[in-house]
Design a protein around this motif. Structure first.
Motif, PDB file in Angstrom:
ATOM      1  N   ASP A  43      -8.987   1.533  -0.835  1.00 11.01           N
ATOM      2  CA  ASP A  43      -7.862   0.914   0.020  1.00 11.01           C
ATOM      3  C   ASP A  43      -6.533   0.724  -0.848  1.00 11.01           C
ATOM      4  N   LYS A  44      -6.672   0.247  -2.052  1.00 11.37           N
ATOM      5  CA  LYS A  44      -5.432  -0.079  -2.837  1.00 11.37           C
ATOM      6  C   LYS A  44      -4.703   1.087  -2.950  1.00 11.37           C
ATOM      7  N   ALA A  45      -5.415   2.162  -3.278  1.00  8.93           N
ATOM      8  CA  ALA A  45      -4.571   3.332  -3.510  1.00  8.93           C
ATOM      9  C   ALA A  45      -4.158   4.216  -2.643  1.00  8.93           C
ATOM     10  N   ALA A  46      -4.748   4.111  -1.349  1.00 11.95           N
ATOM     11  CA  ALA A  46      -4.009   4.678   0.112  1.00 11.95           C
ATOM     12  C   ALA A  46      -2.908   3.729   0.323  1.00 11.95           C
ATOM     13  N   TRP A  47      -3.101   2.419   0.284  1.00 13.59           N
ATOM     14  CA  TRP A  47      -1.701   1.740   0.345  1.00 13.59           C
ATOM     15  C   TRP A  47      -0.609   2.066  -0.434  1.00 13.59           C
ATOM     16  N   ARG A  48      -0.971   2.148  -1.857  1.00 13.88           N
ATOM     17  CA  ARG A  48       0.207   2.562  -2.706  1.00 13.88           C
ATOM     18  C   ARG A  48       0.867   3.886  -2.244  1.00 13.88           C
ATOM     19  N   LYS A  49      -0.268   4.794  -2.109  1.00 17.80           N
ATOM     20  CA  LYS A  49       0.146   6.115  -1.508  1.00 17.80           C
ATOM     21  C   LYS A  49       1.179   6.343  -0.276  1.00 17.80           C
ATOM     22  N   LEU A  50       0.757   5.200   0.518  1.00 16.52           N
ATOM     23  CA  LEU A  50       1.642   5.260   1.702  1.00 16.52           C
ATOM     24  C   LEU A  50       2.975   4.270   1.428  1.00 16.52           C
ATOM     25  N   GLY A  51       2.752   3.245   0.858  1.00 14.87           N
ATOM     26  CA  GLY A  51       3.864   2.318   0.798  1.00 14.87           C
ATOM     27  C   GLY A  51       5.050   2.347  -0.607  1.00 14.87           C
ATOM     28  N   GLY A  52       4.382   3.469  -1.422  1.00 15.03           N
ATOM     29  CA  GLY A  52       5.149   3.659  -2.575  1.00 15.03           C
ATOM     30  C   GLY A  52       5.315   2.790  -3.687  1.00 15.03           C
ATOM     31  N   ASN A  53       5.107   1.438  -3.500  1.00 15.37           N
ATOM     32  CA  ASN A  53       5.059   0.491  -4.311  1.00 15.37           C
ATOM     33  C   ASN A  53       3.862   0.653  -5.348  1.00 15.37           C
ATOM     34  N   THR A  54       4.095  -0.002  -6.755  1.00 14.21           N
ATOM     35  CA  THR A  54       3.260   0.258  -7.539  1.00 14.21           C
ATOM     36  C   THR A  54       2.668  -1.377  -7.621  1.00 14.21           C
ATOM     37  N   THR A  55       2.957  -2.305  -7.125  1.00 11.21           N
ATOM     38  CA  THR A  55       2.628  -3.613  -6.991  1.00 11.21           C
ATOM     39  C   THR A  55       1.685  -3.951  -5.651  1.00 11.21           C
ATOM     40  N   THR A  56       2.496  -4.453  -4.701  1.00  3.53           N
ATOM     41  CA  THR A  56       1.650  -4.772  -3.597  1.00  3.53           C
ATOM     42  C   THR A  56       2.379  -4.078  -2.562  1.00  3.53           C
ATOM     43  N   ASN A  57       1.770  -3.720  -1.311  1.00  4.62           N
ATOM     44  CA  ASN A  57       2.193  -2.767  -0.361  1.00  4.62           C
ATOM     45  C   ASN A  57       1.723  -3.379   1.140  1.00  4.62           C
ATOM     46  N   ILE A  58       1.070  -4.232   1.417  1.00  2.00           N
ATOM     47  CA  ILE A  58       0.633  -4.909   2.470  1.00  2.00           C
ATOM     48  C   ILE A  58       1.203  -6.222   2.731  1.00  2.00           C
ATOM     49  N   PRO A  59       1.646  -6.888   3.821  1.00  2.00           N
ATOM     50  CA  PRO A  59       1.565  -5.949   4.882  1.00  2.00           C
ATOM     51  C   PRO A  59       2.497  -4.778   4.869  1.00  2.00           C
ATOM     52  N   LEU A  60       1.845  -3.663   5.640  1.00  2.00           N
ATOM     53  CA  LEU A  60       2.503  -2.263   5.521  1.00  2.00           C
ATOM     54  C   LEU A  60       2.634  -1.644   7.225  1.00  2.00           C
ATOM     55  N   LEU A  61       3.818  -1.482   7.307  1.00  2.00           N
ATOM     56  CA  LEU A  61       4.117  -1.145   8.749  1.00  2.00           C
ATOM     57  C   LEU A  61       4.485   0.451   8.850  1.00  2.00           C
ATOM     58  N   GLU A  62       3.732   1.225   9.317  1.00  2.00           N
ATOM     59  CA  GLU A  62       3.896   2.711   9.573  1.00  2.00           C
ATOM     60  C   GLU A  62       4.266   2.957  10.872  1.00  2.00           C
ATOM     61  N   MET A  63       5.296   3.538  10.994  1.00  2.00           N
ATOM     62  CA  MET A  63       5.772   3.780  12.394  1.00  2.00           C
ATOM     63  C   MET A  63       5.324   5.209  13.118  1.00  2.00           C
ATOM     64  N   ALA A  64       5.579   5.444  14.073  1.00  2.00           N
ATOM     65  CA  ALA A  64       4.958   6.799  14.765  1.00  2.00           C
ATOM     66  C   ALA A  64       5.720   7.815  14.203  1.00  2.00           C
TER      67      ALA A  64
END
Length: 220
Positions: A43-64
């Motif tokens: 899950d953390k790897a997926a958030w890093r991939k989506l958000g780009g941060n190497t630290t924390t990425n959530i809450p993360l908002l992914e627009m349409a």
């Protein structure tokens, strides 16, 4: 197609964003980590991939359209701009930023006294007896300068931020907290009833299914 808000199945730091999206009538769906909390390394790897941060990425908002926003306060302000929840004048923008930070001050103090996370009962008692009333008083003081809302006579992002702090980190944990703050209590009821987006969200199954911080977090 709806936006996707990545976070845990809890109010936490994401609910102020959920409320802002609802107030702005921006459709969204919650996306929770597959294994719940704590999140898996996948899950953390997926958030890093989506958000780009190497630290924390959530809450993360992914627009349409694929645009991704991270860092809770930055996401909140981005939603405020998308949903026209920000004042147009410089003084109003300053007050919005200030009130968001006032709300964050309360949130920070609230997080320090969760009994289930190891905080001593003394810290929870201090929160109930002095810290929470101090922050609620500070907010009510500023509310009296407005026209029913914190800035003028209509709901802005400042109201959304303060509502989340007052309710999810304040009165939900200590249900009697607003008894000494009648103007703040009336404002809370106004936010819940006058904005159709927030009213609908608070009545939704999505909101009902979230883990919320109650009196048990203060050892009550």
């Amino acid at each position: 197609m709806s936006a996707k808000l990545h976070y845990y199945q809890a109010t936490g730091r994401a609910n102020v964003i959920r409320l802002a999206l609802a107030a702005a009538n921006i459709p969204f769906e919650d996306v929770y980590p597959s294994g719940g909390f704590p999140p898996s390394e996948e899950d953390k790897a997926a958030w890093r991939k989506l958000g780009g941060n190497t630290t924390t990425n959530i809450p993360l908002l992914e627009m349409a359209d694929g645009k991704v926003y991270t860092q809770s306060q930055a996401v909140l302000r981005a939603v405020g701009r998308m949903g026209n929840l920000l004042p147009a004048d410089d003084e109003g923008l300053y007050m919005t930023d200030k009130l968001i930070e006032d709300a964050e001050d309360l949130r920070r103090e609230s997080y320090k006294c969760f009994i289930a996370w190891g905080a001593p009962q003394e810290s929870a008692d201090a929160f109930i007896e002095s810290i929470l009333p101090m922050h609620l008083g500070n907010l009510e003081r500023q509310l009296k300068d407005g026209g029913g809302y914190f800035i003028g006579d209509s709901l802005t992002l400042a109201d959304v931020a303060c509502y989340d702090a007052v309710v999810n980190f304040g009165s939900n944990r200590e249900p009697t907290a607003l008894g000494a703050f009648p103007d703040l209590k009336a404002w809370k009821e106004r936010v819940e009833s006058n904005n159709e987006g927030i009213k609908k969200y608070l009545a939704s199954d999505a909101y009902a299914g979230l883990m919320k911080f109650g009196p048990e977090t203060l050892g009550k």
